[in-house]
Design a protein around this motif. Sequence first.
Motif, short mmCIF file in Angstrom:
data_model
loop_
_atom_site.label_atom_id
_atom_site.label_comp_id
_atom_site.label_asym_id
_atom_site.label_seq_id
_atom_site.Cartn_x
_atom_site.Cartn_y
_atom_site.Cartn_z
N MET A 248 -6.67 -15.43 4.78
CA MET A 248 -7.22 -15.04 3.44
C MET A 248 -8.63 -15.44 3.27
N ASP A 249 -9.14 -16.47 4.33
CA ASP A 249 -10.22 -17.62 3.88
C ASP A 249 -11.22 -16.74 4.07
N GLY A 250 -11.88 -16.88 2.98
CA GLY A 250 -12.82 -16.64 2.99
C GLY A 250 -13.27 -14.46 2.61
N VAL A 251 -12.14 -14.38 2.16
CA VAL A 251 -11.73 -13.04 2.41
C VAL A 251 -11.55 -12.80 0.74
N GLU A 252 -12.90 -11.44 -0.43
CA GLU A 252 -12.67 -12.09 -1.76
C GLU A 252 -12.20 -10.40 -2.47
N GLN A 253 -11.99 -9.33 -1.37
CA GLN A 253 -11.44 -8.39 -1.84
C GLN A 253 -10.25 -7.76 -1.03
N LEU A 254 -9.29 -6.85 -1.11
CA LEU A 254 -8.94 -6.59 0.00
C LEU A 254 -8.92 -4.88 0.52
N VAL A 255 -9.03 -3.99 1.15
CA VAL A 255 -8.91 -2.73 1.16
C VAL A 255 -7.48 -2.20 2.39
N VAL A 256 -6.74 -2.09 0.85
CA VAL A 256 -5.43 -1.32 2.02
C VAL A 256 -4.81 0.32 2.56
N ALA A 257 -5.10 0.34 3.46
CA ALA A 257 -5.47 1.71 4.15
C ALA A 257 -4.46 1.99 5.11
N LEU A 258 -2.71 1.88 5.00
CA LEU A 258 -1.87 1.93 6.04
C LEU A 258 -1.05 2.86 5.96
N GLY A 259 -0.50 3.90 6.70
CA GLY A 259 0.13 4.52 7.24
C GLY A 259 0.99 5.41 8.09
N PRO A 260 2.37 5.53 8.06
CA PRO A 260 3.10 5.32 9.11
C PRO A 260 2.41 6.24 10.62
N VAL A 261 3.39 6.39 12.20
CA VAL A 261 2.58 6.86 13.14
C VAL A 261 3.60 7.28 13.90
N TYR A 262 3.49 8.61 13.56
CA TYR A 262 4.53 9.86 14.66
C TYR A 262 3.95 10.26 15.71
N GLY A 263 5.22 9.86 16.49
CA GLY A 263 5.16 10.42 17.40
C GLY A 263 6.85 10.77 18.76
N LYS A 264 6.75 10.37 20.08
CA LYS A 264 7.86 11.02 20.55
C LYS A 264 8.77 9.57 20.29
N GLY A 285 5.53 -2.72 3.76
CA GLY A 285 4.38 -3.27 4.43
C GLY A 285 3.09 -3.57 2.47
N VAL A 286 2.66 -2.56 2.21
CA VAL A 286 2.29 -2.89 1.02
C VAL A 286 2.67 -3.84 0.52
N SER A 287 3.64 -3.56 0.04
CA SER A 287 4.49 -4.96 -1.15
C SER A 287 4.34 -6.68 -0.39
N ASN A 288 4.45 -6.79 0.60
CA ASN A 288 4.38 -7.62 1.07
C ASN A 288 2.40 -8.35 1.31
N ILE A 289 1.41 -7.51 1.56
CA ILE A 289 0.74 -7.24 1.31
C ILE A 289 0.62 -7.86 -0.62
N ALA A 290 0.40 -6.90 -1.11
CA ALA A 290 1.29 -8.05 -2.44
C ALA A 290 0.94 -9.14 -3.21
#
Length: 724
Positions: A248-264, A285-290
């Motif tokens: 978080m050094d130097g970070v003032e704001q966060l964007v959370v754009a996570l999502g699962p990945v589907y595949g074989k 994952g989002v809870s951990n970011i929070a």
Amino acid sequence: RTERAIFPPPPPTIAPNTRMRAMALKSSSARLLCLAAASSLAIALFASSRHLIDGRAARIVDLSSSVTSATKPIAALSLQQRARINGFAKASRFQSEFAPVLRRRLDSSLTTPRVSPSEIDFSDANVQAAAAAAGTAILGGLAVFLAKAQEKGLGGDTGSTLSSRGIAAEKIRVQNAVGVFGATGKTGREVVNLMLSEGRDVVAFARDTKKAAELFAKAAAAGGGRLVTRQTDVTDLDKMIASSKYLMDGVEQLVVALGPVYGKQPDGSFGPVDGLTPEKVDFEGVSNIAKLAGSTMKKPSKEDVSSVKLVKMSEGGMWTTIDDTIMGGKSKSSIEIADDVLKWSGGVITEGGGFCGLRTKDFANKTMSLNDFDGIRLRVLGDGNRYKVTVALRDGYTRYQHPFDTAEGLVQEIDLKFDDFVPLQTSNANFVDYAATPLSQADRSDVAFMNIVVSKFEFNGYPNPTAIPSQFALSVESVEGLSLPKPQVVMVTSASCERNARLVNKEQRAADIPIVQLNPNGILNWKYKGEFAIRSSGLSYTIVRPCGLTTQNETQAFSLDLSQGDTISGAISRKEVASLVAGALETHLASGKTFEARRSEAKDAIGDIAATTKPTISRQFQALVTDTNRHLAGLPVLAPPVDPPTEKLSEEEQNTVLNDPRVVSQRARERGAQQVAGRAEASFVVYRNGQPLASATASDAAAEKQDAQTWINQWKGSVGIKVE
């Protein structure tokens, strides 16, 4: 190649087709230290030249016995020459004949002094010169070490950027940066690229360093904002918290754009890749970011709404009255100042102009800038009347007004946001200028004057809605510039996750839209629980819920619909989502709000170039209500989060949903889409323990891709989807 929800930092970026490397000493103190050391070393070497020439240095370290008389003593060799001797040892002839002797003697010379310190005569000028040379050399070496350590990121962040010539430049430290989780996903990529193009520093949190470097090398090299990447895994809370200072050094704001990945899957089935399920990513994952953000970012409070006095109420000659007598009216007012409080009182006579005004004198000799503020705060003792504040910009003397009501006998702090000011015509100060730039978007660096007015009119000739005061008295204690906090976290989730949470049984879900009926892997429930984690973090936030993500007409401009209550469906591109995220990061108007977004379905929505500009987006944010005030706008209160339903759809029910005309038409438009929700592509990268397992050869990769496509076609046929 599947997309990852999370990923690590890229190595220093090297411009293509170049072998050059430019090492820069980032620290000014290190540069000065090197300069001082070099200067001192030159002087000391000059002073000790006779000492070095006559061989007295051999009294301290004598290596001459280990070499022939024709060979230069190792003690007199430079560090580079010594390194070459070590390097030459790799050659067989040198290694067998000469290098071992030199290396042994070199090692012993560094550890075994031939002269005791007590034997050295420090009163000898030559010895003093030699000592000075040694000391300055050590000092210079220390400076170089510090500079190199800083270049490599020791003791701080890092990342790298490209210089204007494409040569790898020094490590950089970001400031006021936006940290993006899910940066390598399709939506995250658009956010990162847009932020960089707008000049914002970006920290891309990643697991796959190589992928991140490839994705953003071009954007980072294009200039604008600076990019660094930092390695993290949102599924590992302990490691995130342990490295929170670095992340978080130097970070003032966060964007959370996570999502699962589907595949074989390894067993041939189709599902989330590498265990990155909706539950693991969108909720845990989002809870951990929070939790990470909550432990490192300052939680908002009333103190975050800061204000600075703009004008002293007692400043002599700064305030004056301006009444309708200037246009033949009979209204009149006066000023009294006591204890740094200005009391303005008088009477309004409706015949004539029907107004009284309290105005600052022109700020011509005292530049007044409001660019660093989001509004104005007044501290007043009211009388129950309605007033208006005016801000006039020197550029064309454009005027903006904001009405406010007072309570009789009460001291009030009244906050007037620049977004809410109404632009007025220059020729007629009571009529609205609909073509003017909003005050929140205008250049407020040179304010001509401000005033407070009480009038029989509101705007456009309409009467004052609280009646016309015959007598008034307003005491003004202060006029201050107001700074409002912007969202600390902007989260991208999905439309339909709230409406899904309000449904309590299978019958209700069956009557809703296809994505709610299918809800693959409980994705809507897990996304909604992730939203709850962000709202519960205590940080200021904005939650963006895009409707169906589309790749169609990405270069075409569309008007956007922003809605609340989770009742709409439709389509929106990832570029348009990124523009909403960027707009939310820059304005307090988005704080504490959750909204759905889609392309407008109106016939005239296409071609609206201004639709995704920040002034347009800000006005749309302004029309939204905060989550805590939804009930005041007739919206349902946010439902509590719940786990996915235990009742599963039968195969027949799934086929019915997949054959729904809405699903069929959507798949026809989005031919690359293999899932109703989540992300999937025709080729896959299989991950094990967070690391991609690359194919051995190009032919292996092609075979894997064909195998994956064949499997997808078989799966599509099994659920009744026509294979193109």
